[in-house]
Design a protein around this motif. Structure first.
Motif, PDB file in Angstrom:
ATOM      1  N   LEU A   1       0.903  -1.326   0.089  1.00 38.11           N
ATOM      2  CA  LEU A   1       0.052  -0.021   0.070  1.00 38.11           C
ATOM      3  C   LEU A   1       0.896   1.192   0.036  1.00 38.11           C
ATOM      4  O   LEU A   1       1.865   1.570   0.846  1.00 38.11           O
ATOM      5  CB  LEU A   1      -0.876   0.101   1.264  1.00 38.11           C
TER       6      LEU A   1
ATOM      7  N   CYS B   1      -4.424   6.033  -1.686  1.00 38.08           N
ATOM      8  CA  CYS B   1      -3.776   4.868  -1.075  1.00 38.08           C
ATOM      9  C   CYS B   1      -3.888   3.835  -2.398  1.00 38.08           C
ATOM     10  O   CYS B   1      -4.922   3.294  -2.512  1.00 38.08           O
ATOM     11  CB  CYS B   1      -4.432   4.348  -0.078  1.00 38.08           C
TER      12      CYS B   1
ATOM     13  N   ARG C   1      -2.927   0.264  -4.058  1.00 39.66           N
ATOM     14  CA  ARG C   1      -2.789  -1.151  -3.719  1.00 39.66           C
ATOM     15  C   ARG C   1      -2.244  -1.743  -4.784  1.00 39.66           C
ATOM     16  O   ARG C   1      -2.556  -1.756  -5.884  1.00 39.66           O
ATOM     17  CB  ARG C   1      -4.038  -1.621  -3.165  1.00 39.66           C
TER      18      ARG C   1
ATOM     19  N   TYR D   1     -10.812  -6.773  -0.955  1.00 42.58           N
ATOM     20  CA  TYR D   1     -10.294  -6.156   0.011  1.00 42.58           C
ATOM     21  C   TYR D   1     -11.121  -5.046   0.425  1.00 42.58           C
ATOM     22  O   TYR D   1     -11.533  -4.133  -0.290  1.00 42.58           O
ATOM     23  CB  TYR D   1      -8.876  -5.513  -0.319  1.00 42.58           C
TER      24      TYR D   1
ATOM     25  N   MET E   1     -11.057  -1.377   2.581  1.00 47.30           N
ATOM     26  CA  MET E   1     -10.045  -0.549   2.947  1.00 47.30           C
ATOM     27  C   MET E   1     -10.267   0.179   3.830  1.00 47.30           C
ATOM     28  O   MET E   1     -11.628   0.807   4.223  1.00 47.30           O
ATOM     29  CB  MET E   1      -9.585   0.140   1.772  1.00 47.30           C
TER      30      MET E   1
ATOM     31  N   TRP F   1     -15.422  -3.623  -0.154  1.00 44.58           N
ATOM     32  CA  TRP F   1     -14.933  -3.789  -1.340  1.00 44.58           C
ATOM     33  C   TRP F   1     -15.902  -3.640  -2.436  1.00 44.58           C
ATOM     34  O   TRP F   1     -15.373  -2.901  -3.694  1.00 44.58           O
ATOM     35  CB  TRP F   1     -14.340  -5.370  -1.616  1.00 44.58           C
TER      36      TRP F   1
ATOM     37  N   ARG G   1     -13.440   4.807  -3.390  1.00 40.36           N
ATOM     38  CA  ARG G   1     -12.335   3.655  -4.019  1.00 40.36           C
ATOM     39  C   ARG G   1     -12.704   3.577  -5.499  1.00 40.36           C
ATOM     40  O   ARG G   1     -13.598   3.636  -6.044  1.00 40.36           O
ATOM     41  CB  ARG G   1     -12.523   2.438  -3.444  1.00 40.36           C
TER      42      ARG G   1
ATOM     43  N   CYS H   1      -3.149   4.287   5.322  1.00 42.48           N
ATOM     44  CA  CYS H   1      -4.153   3.361   4.701  1.00 42.48           C
ATOM     45  C   CYS H   1      -4.063   1.888   5.170  1.00 42.48           C
ATOM     46  O   CYS H   1      -2.996   1.495   5.589  1.00 42.48           O
ATOM     47  CB  CYS H   1      -4.358   3.464   3.235  1.00 42.48           C
TER      48      CYS H   1
ATOM     49  N   ALA I   1      -5.611  -2.432   4.675  1.00 41.17           N
ATOM     50  CA  ALA I   1      -6.317  -3.275   3.669  1.00 41.17           C
ATOM     51  C   ALA I   1      -6.479  -4.568   4.302  1.00 41.17           C
ATOM     52  O   ALA I   1      -5.748  -4.885   5.143  1.00 41.17           O
ATOM     53  CB  ALA I   1      -5.621  -3.303   2.446  1.00 41.17           C
TER      54      ALA I   1
ATOM     55  N   TYR J   1      -6.950  -5.620  10.341  1.00 36.85           N
ATOM     56  CA  TYR J   1      -6.432  -5.351   8.901  1.00 36.85           C
ATOM     57  C   TYR J   1      -5.079  -5.798   8.740  1.00 36.85           C
ATOM     58  O   TYR J   1      -4.338  -6.210   9.718  1.00 36.85           O
ATOM     59  CB  TYR J   1      -6.101  -3.761   8.927  1.00 36.85           C
TER      60      TYR J   1
END
Length: 130
Positions: free
Chosen positions: A3, A21, A23, A31, A33, A52, A71, A95, A97, A117
């Motif tokens: 990340l 952020c 990934r 995922y 977040m 997600w 996102r 951040c 995930a 996380y």
């Protein structure tokens, strides 16, 4: 999974910043977040989270109405739009995930805990001057 957080900086009270952020790594997985923040000498605290599929979104009470998490799954990127910033928002923002099954659903208290996380970014400094 890696990340990479970015977008922090110095802003005056009432201003705005947008954190990103990105990934990378394992793809094809689902995922959820989250964004957390930490001030030196204090515990890391939850700021916002998004599932997600974007169905579930949660915020820390003190940022509701000012911050927006979003996102773009095509870009594997999560954002935190921060408006009406206050000096007390000053912190290092991280951040995070967590891999979840596509049928798993969690409540806000689950997202609050950083223990849930799996992966963390390096943090980006946000400083709000008064």
């Amino acid at each position: 999974v890696q990340l990479q957080a970015s977008g922090g900086g110095l802003v005056q009270a009432g201003g705005s910043l947008r954190l990103s952020c990105a990934r990378s790594g394992r793809t094809g997985a689902t995922y959820d977040m989250g964004w957390f923040r930490q001030v030196p000498g204090k515990e890391r605290e939850f700021v916002a989270a998004i599932s997600w599929n974007k169905v579930s979104i949660f915020y820390k009470d003190s940022v509701k109405g000012r911050f927006t998490i979003s996102r773009d799954n095509a870009k594997n990127t999560v954002y935190l739009q921060m408006n009406s910033l206050k000096p007390e928002d000053t912190a290092v923002y991280y951040c995070a995930a967590v891999f979840v099954g596509p049928d798993e659903v969690y409540g806000s208290s689950w997202y609050d805990s950083d223990l849930n996380y799996d992966y963390w970014g390096q943090g980006t400094q946000v400083t709000v001057s008064s």
